[in-house]
Design a protein around this motif. Structure first.
Motif, mmCIF file in Angstrom:
data_model
loop_
_atom_site.group_PDB
_atom_site.id
_atom_site.type_symbol
_atom_site.label_atom_id
_atom_site.label_comp_id
_atom_site.label_asym_id
_atom_site.label_seq_id
_atom_site.Cartn_x
_atom_site.Cartn_y
_atom_site.Cartn_z
ATOM 1 N N LEU A 30 0.812 -1.217 0.000
ATOM 2 C CA LEU A 30 0.000 0.000 0.000
ATOM 3 C C LEU A 30 0.848 1.271 0.000
ATOM 4 O O LEU A 30 0.627 2.159 -0.832
ATOM 5 N N PRO A 31 1.823 1.413 0.902
ATOM 6 C CA PRO A 31 2.650 2.624 0.855
ATOM 7 C C PRO A 31 3.414 2.768 -0.453
ATOM 8 O O PRO A 31 3.513 3.872 -1.009
ATOM 9 N N LEU A 32 3.940 1.644 -0.958
ATOM 10 C CA LEU A 32 4.709 1.712 -2.198
ATOM 11 C C LEU A 32 3.825 2.090 -3.379
ATOM 12 O O LEU A 32 4.200 2.930 -4.213
ATOM 13 N N SER A 33 2.647 1.489 -3.481
ATOM 14 C CA SER A 33 1.749 1.795 -4.593
ATOM 15 C C SER A 33 1.253 3.232 -4.513
ATOM 16 O O SER A 33 1.097 3.905 -5.537
ATOM 17 N N ARG A 34 0.999 3.724 -3.304
ATOM 18 C CA ARG A 34 0.589 5.123 -3.127
ATOM 19 C C ARG A 34 1.705 6.059 -3.580
ATOM 20 O O ARG A 34 1.456 7.071 -4.258
ATOM 21 N N LEU A 35 2.926 5.749 -3.223
ATOM 22 C CA LEU A 35 4.070 6.571 -3.605
ATOM 23 C C LEU A 35 4.268 6.564 -5.111
ATOM 24 O O LEU A 35 4.455 7.624 -5.735
ATOM 25 N N MET A 36 4.196 5.379 -5.711
ATOM 26 C CA MET A 36 4.432 5.262 -7.148
ATOM 27 C C MET A 36 3.295 5.873 -7.967
ATOM 28 O O MET A 36 3.492 6.283 -9.110
ATOM 29 N N ALA A 37 2.102 5.932 -7.395
ATOM 30 C CA ALA A 37 0.964 6.516 -8.103
ATOM 31 C C ALA A 37 1.065 8.033 -8.199
ATOM 32 O O ALA A 37 0.487 8.645 -9.099
ATOM 33 N N ARG A 38 1.795 8.641 -7.283
ATOM 34 C CA ARG A 38 1.859 10.105 -7.239
ATOM 35 C C ARG A 38 3.239 10.684 -7.555
ATOM 36 O O ARG A 38 3.352 11.856 -7.879
ATOM 37 N N TRP A 39 4.270 9.877 -7.461
ATOM 38 C CA TRP A 39 5.642 10.394 -7.550
ATOM 39 C C TRP A 39 6.278 9.991 -8.870
ATOM 40 O O TRP A 39 6.281 8.825 -9.246
ATOM 41 N N GLU A 40 6.817 10.981 -9.580
ATOM 42 C CA GLU A 40 7.547 10.733 -10.812
ATOM 43 C C GLU A 40 9.035 10.980 -10.578
ATOM 44 O O GLU A 40 9.415 11.999 -9.997
#
Length: 223
Positions: A30-40
């Protein structure tokens, strides 16, 4: 036609292994997917390819890779050995194998769910003084919940059915590392058709119900 109650250890072990694997997947996914969804950032595509690689690799390749990691001569295996810990051919090795194969399913589902959340809601909450943790728990997570639940259920089903990597790192120790898929393989090999049929029926019915429930639940969310 049915196996004795004393032989239900593969079912109980598989459920325990899959449940722990899903908990680990949630905590890290969950934290990783949230980060990857918003961070480029540079190299993001390479990292995502590595994260989702277990979805396309043969289970035997995943199992061999885990052996190279946690085996006696593996990088992590040597560190653990110095601490008096051995993961190889234990049920924790089965948990590790299930976690690795289930992680991409949770990651992909959760990432898509987070990306579908309108960022304007999050921006509005920030202007009202809400912190990032509160925004995530009260806005982002509830809006992304349907996709997260789908990923969670599918990850559990995938962890429950893991065979190839589990066999390589955990082996087949009755009552200790023999999960449902492993028990089916060795039951067929030993000519024990009754046990094989019962275990096949259990995992097939369970997997069907999981898929059926996810489809029905997703349909209701769209109405």
């Amino acid at each position: 036609m049915f196996i004795e109650l004393s032989d239900w250890s593969p079912v109980l072990l598989s459920l325990k292994t899959a449940l722990i694997a899903v908990i680990i997947v949630i905590l890290f996914g969950l934290p990783l997917s949230r980060l990857m969804a918003r961070w480029e950032f540079p190299g993001k595509d390479l990292l995502e390819a590595a994260i989702t690689l277990p979805m396309v690799l043969p289970p035997s390749v995943i199992g061999y890779g885990l052996l190279m990691l946690i085996g006696k001569n593996g990088f992590l295996g040597k560190i653990l050995a110095n601490m008096g810990i051995s993961l190889i051919f234990t049920w924790w090795a089965a948990v590790l194998a299930a976690t690795v194969v289930a992680f991409p399913l949770m990651y992909q589902s959760a990432k898509a769910a987070f990306k579908s959340v309108d960022v304007n809601y999050e921006k509005a909450a920030r202007t009202l003084g809400a912190g990032e943790v509160r925004i995530f728990l009260t806005i982002t997570l509830p809006l992304a919940w349907p996709g997260i639940v789908a990923g969670l259920v599918l990850s559990f089903a995938r962890a429950l059915g893991e065979f190839g990597a589990t066999l390589m790192v955990a082996g087949n120790i009755p009552g200790k590392t023999s999960t449902i898929p492993v028990a089916i393989f060795f039951a067929v090999d030993a000519g024990d058709d009754a046990t094989a049929r019962t275990l096949v029926a259990i995992v097939t019915v369970f997997s069907f119900l999981v898929i059926f429930w996810v489809n029905r639940w997703a349909k209701r969310q769209n109405y």
